[in-house]
Scaffold this active site. Structure first.
Site, short mmCIF file in Angstrom:
data_model
loop_
_atom_site.label_atom_id
_atom_site.label_comp_id
_atom_site.label_asym_id
_atom_site.label_seq_id
_atom_site.Cartn_x
_atom_site.Cartn_y
_atom_site.Cartn_z
N MET A 30 -94.96 51.43 -52.09
CA MET A 30 -95.18 51.84 -53.48
C MET A 30 -96.18 52.99 -53.54
O MET A 30 -96.69 53.33 -54.61
CB MET A 30 -95.68 50.66 -54.31
N TYR A 32 -99.62 55.46 -52.70
CA TYR A 32 -101.08 55.36 -52.61
C TYR A 32 -101.44 54.85 -51.22
O TYR A 32 -102.12 53.84 -51.04
CB TYR A 32 -101.67 54.48 -53.72
N LEU A 33 -100.94 55.59 -50.25
CA LEU A 33 -100.90 55.10 -48.87
C LEU A 33 -102.29 55.01 -48.24
O LEU A 33 -103.17 55.81 -48.51
CB LEU A 33 -100.02 56.03 -48.03
N HIS A 37 -100.32 51.06 -44.47
CA HIS A 37 -99.01 51.72 -44.44
C HIS A 37 -98.90 52.57 -43.17
O HIS A 37 -97.84 52.62 -42.53
CB HIS A 37 -98.83 52.64 -45.65
N GLY A 146 -95.36 44.75 -43.69
CA GLY A 146 -96.66 44.25 -43.27
C GLY A 146 -96.78 42.74 -43.44
O GLY A 146 -96.27 42.17 -44.40
N ASP A 149 -98.28 41.04 -46.72
CA ASP A 149 -97.43 40.40 -47.73
C ASP A 149 -96.50 39.43 -47.00
O ASP A 149 -95.29 39.69 -46.86
CB ASP A 149 -96.64 41.47 -48.49
N GLN A 152 -93.43 37.96 -48.75
CA GLN A 152 -92.42 39.01 -48.90
C GLN A 152 -91.65 39.20 -47.59
O GLN A 152 -90.42 39.29 -47.57
CB GLN A 152 -93.10 40.31 -49.31
N ARG A 186 -104.49 48.17 -54.24
CA ARG A 186 -105.15 47.57 -55.41
C ARG A 186 -106.67 47.46 -55.21
O ARG A 186 -107.38 47.19 -56.17
CB ARG A 186 -104.56 46.20 -55.71
#
Ligand code: AMP
Length: 281
Positions: A30, A32-33, A37, A146, A149, A152, A186
């Site tokens: 998403m 905003y690396l 990432h 990753g 998460d 996920q 975040r």
């Protein structure tokens, strides 16, 4: 490195690569690396070509969640990707991914009904749908996710298996700040007091990991200790703290199989997650 916005451009470029017999590694993000990432990108360089998608997927945010204020910086992300040797960034607008009339979704039961699924009821339908679409568009040999998460990752592995999708899913370890906090886009929401208080997540994770490595198998005992560490911090509020079967995400009472120990904790309005996995002998 190319940055493209349309599905057709991605498909054309990837088709060309495939014709040349090149392998493709793909990292959905998403944006905003950060170095979390980055670690996935570096691992994906085991392929001939590396594709990164940057898409803040509206479908995986609930109505009261942070879709509008989710941090975005395409220029900085592009520079970072270029430095790490990415070949292609796919950065679609929501209308490209969800044109008028779009009405299909990928729903998963069982695994998505626990942990984050309880407090974020639409989240994993959004994740499964967008990852399914992205894998169809990019058609990679391998896709990288990753362990940060972890639910996920388990859900994506299950989806790929259940739907016979032709891609290898590669899980990558959690990358942390020097003081232990798991890196996350975040984290930028935290003020300085919340940032300090956020260390209770990793402190609790590290203490719990040590306990199970030293032989603790009783979930009650483990969770009491982990909870105590978090509750000593007045700014922290636990959303969940659970031990689940690593495959099914269902709660267990005893650590007698591979497990995931996972938490979500609020610091003010900011919800952060952390976890560790453990496989008993
Ligand atoms: P996101 O941009 O938050 O959707 O994350 C994109 C991918 O990066 C997901 O597979 C995440 O699990 C992974 N990721 C995010 N933060 C970290 C981290 N601290 N360590 C490892 N992987 C991460």
């Amino acid at each position: 490195m190319k940055v493209v916005k349309t599905i057709n451009e991605v498909k054309n470029i990837v088709n060309d690569w495939k014709k040349q017999g090149l392998s493709i590694g793909f990292i959905p993000t998403m944006g905003y690396l950060h170095e979390g990432h980055g670690s996935l990108i570096i691992k994906a360089r085991e392929n001939s070509k590396v594709v990164v998608s940057i898409f803040v997927n509206p479908m995986q945010f609930g109505p009261a969640e942070d879709l509008d204020k989710y941090p975005r910086d395409l220029e900085k992300d592009s520079k970072y990707c270029e430095e790490l040797g990415v070949d292609l960034i796919f950065n679609p607008e929501p209308e490209e991914m969800y044109p008028e009339g779009f009405c299909t979704s990928v729903n998963m039961s069982v695994l998505s009904e626990e942990l984050c699924g309880l407090s974020r009821p639409v989240h994993f339908t959004g994740v499964c749908t967008v990852v399914n679409k992205l894998l169809n568009i990019v058609n990679p040999d391998k896709a990288y996710f990753g362990e940060k998460d972890a639910q996920q990752l388990a859900i994506i592995r299950r989806m790929v298996k259940d739907l016979n999708m032709d891609v290898e899913i590669v899980g990558c370890p959690i990358i942390r700040e020097e003081d232990g906090l798991a890196k996350s886009s975040r984290n930028t929401y935290l003020n300085s007091e919340e940032r300090r208080a956020a260390l209770v997540l990793s402190k609790s994770i590290f203490a719990g990991k040590k306990m199970v490595e030293e032989g603790c198998r009783e979930v009650d005992v483990l969770l009491k200790k982990m909870k105590d560490i978090i509750e000593r911090e007045p700014l922290a509020r636990i959303d969940y703290l659970k031990v689940v079967d690593a495959m099914t995400m269902q709660q267990v009472n005893t650590i007698d199989r591979p497990v995931l120990v996972a938490m979500a904790v609020y610091l003010g309005n900011v919800r952060l997650i952390d976890n560790f996995s453990f496989i008993p002998e």
